[in-house]
Design a protein around this motif. Structure first.
Motif, short mmCIF file in Angstrom:
data_model
loop_
_atom_site.label_atom_id
_atom_site.label_comp_id
_atom_site.label_asym_id
_atom_site.label_seq_id
_atom_site.Cartn_x
_atom_site.Cartn_y
_atom_site.Cartn_z
N PHE A 71 67.52 -25.85 36.28
CA PHE A 71 67.93 -24.46 36.41
C PHE A 71 68.09 -23.83 35.04
O PHE A 71 68.58 -24.46 34.11
N LYS A 72 67.72 -22.57 34.93
CA LYS A 72 67.82 -21.82 33.67
C LYS A 72 68.76 -20.64 33.86
O LYS A 72 68.86 -20.07 34.94
N HIS A 73 69.41 -20.25 32.78
CA HIS A 73 70.27 -19.06 32.80
C HIS A 73 69.40 -17.81 32.90
O HIS A 73 68.25 -17.79 32.47
N ASN A 74 69.97 -16.74 33.47
CA ASN A 74 69.30 -15.44 33.47
C ASN A 74 70.35 -14.34 33.41
O ASN A 74 71.55 -14.61 33.45
N GLU A 75 69.90 -13.09 33.35
CA GLU A 75 70.80 -11.97 33.17
C GLU A 75 71.68 -11.66 34.39
O GLU A 75 72.55 -10.79 34.31
N ALA A 76 71.47 -12.37 35.49
CA ALA A 76 72.33 -12.15 36.66
C ALA A 76 73.77 -12.55 36.36
O ALA A 76 74.69 -12.13 37.05
N PHE A 77 73.98 -13.34 35.33
CA PHE A 77 75.32 -13.69 34.85
C PHE A 77 75.38 -13.39 33.37
O PHE A 77 74.45 -13.73 32.63
N SER A 78 76.46 -12.76 32.93
CA SER A 78 76.67 -12.56 31.49
C SER A 78 78.16 -12.54 31.21
O SER A 78 78.98 -12.23 32.08
N PHE A 79 78.49 -12.88 29.98
CA PHE A 79 79.83 -12.66 29.47
C PHE A 79 79.84 -11.28 28.85
O PHE A 79 78.92 -10.93 28.11
N GLN A 80 80.85 -10.47 29.14
CA GLN A 80 80.99 -9.18 28.50
C GLN A 80 82.19 -9.25 27.56
O GLN A 80 83.31 -9.49 28.01
N ILE A 81 81.93 -9.06 26.29
CA ILE A 81 82.96 -9.13 25.27
C ILE A 81 83.25 -7.73 24.77
O ILE A 81 82.37 -7.07 24.20
N ALA A 82 84.47 -7.25 25.00
CA ALA A 82 84.88 -5.92 24.54
C ALA A 82 85.24 -6.00 23.06
O ALA A 82 86.01 -6.88 22.65
N THR A 83 84.69 -5.08 22.29
CA THR A 83 84.97 -5.05 20.85
C THR A 83 85.68 -3.75 20.48
O THR A 83 85.55 -2.74 21.16
N ASP A 84 86.44 -3.80 19.39
CA ASP A 84 87.25 -2.67 18.97
C ASP A 84 86.58 -1.77 17.94
O ASP A 84 86.99 -0.63 17.76
#
Length: 159
Positions: A71-84
């Motif tokens: 199995f490979k990763h795809n854009e259906a899952f992502s981490f969203q990192i909020a930046t200041d």
């Protein structure tokens, strides 16, 4: 360490420990908690190979599973990192892209293991939440970006 009630499980070919250590050194409130080795042979590994890694990414409990290439990763899952600010945006973006990752559009990039990340300045999230012309202008300017340019979003919000 006990496993959290809800844990994100990320499937890696064989590099879960390397990925977890990279995330731990890149993002605050991140750590590698435990590395577990396989008690026996399995389809993509041998006894003693790293099987799972318990880690935290920006406060989110995760389990890395070395499950092999199925199995490979795809854009259906992502981490969203909020930046200041732009400095923080640049730091995370450059860490991911500069460590074998790749740029995508609208603040998205992938790390070298194929996991998708959204490096999202709070000013963009706030502009979109404002609605109306402010949101429309910020959205339009964002659509032409790879890494988010904070100053351009601020200018778009003002009109």
């Amino acid at each position: 360490m006990t496993i959290a009630k809800n844990t994100i499980c990320l499937w890696y070919d064989k590099d879960a420990e390397e990925a977890a250590r990279f995330y731990a050194k890149t993002f605050p409130d991140s750590a590698v908690h435990a590395v577990h080795r396989a008690p026996g042979d399995y389809p993509s590994g041998k006894v003693g190979d790293v099987l799972t890694v318990q880690f935290t990414v920006a406060g989110i409990p995760c389990l890395g599973l070395n499950g092999g290439p199925a199995f490979k990763h795809n854009e259906a899952f992502s981490f969203q990192i909020a930046t200041d600010d732009q400095e923080e945006t640049d730091r995370y973006w450059n860490a991911i892209v500069g460590n074998g990752g790749q740029e995508s559009a609208c603040g998205w990039c992938k790390d070298k293991w194929g996991v998708s990340w959204q490096i999202t300045p709070r000013v963009l999230t706030e502009a979109l939440a404002a609605g109306g012309g402010e949101a429309k202008r910020a959205f339009q300017v964002m659509m032409d970006m790879r890494k988010i340019d904070v100053a351009a979003i601020v200018a778009a919000r003002r009109g």
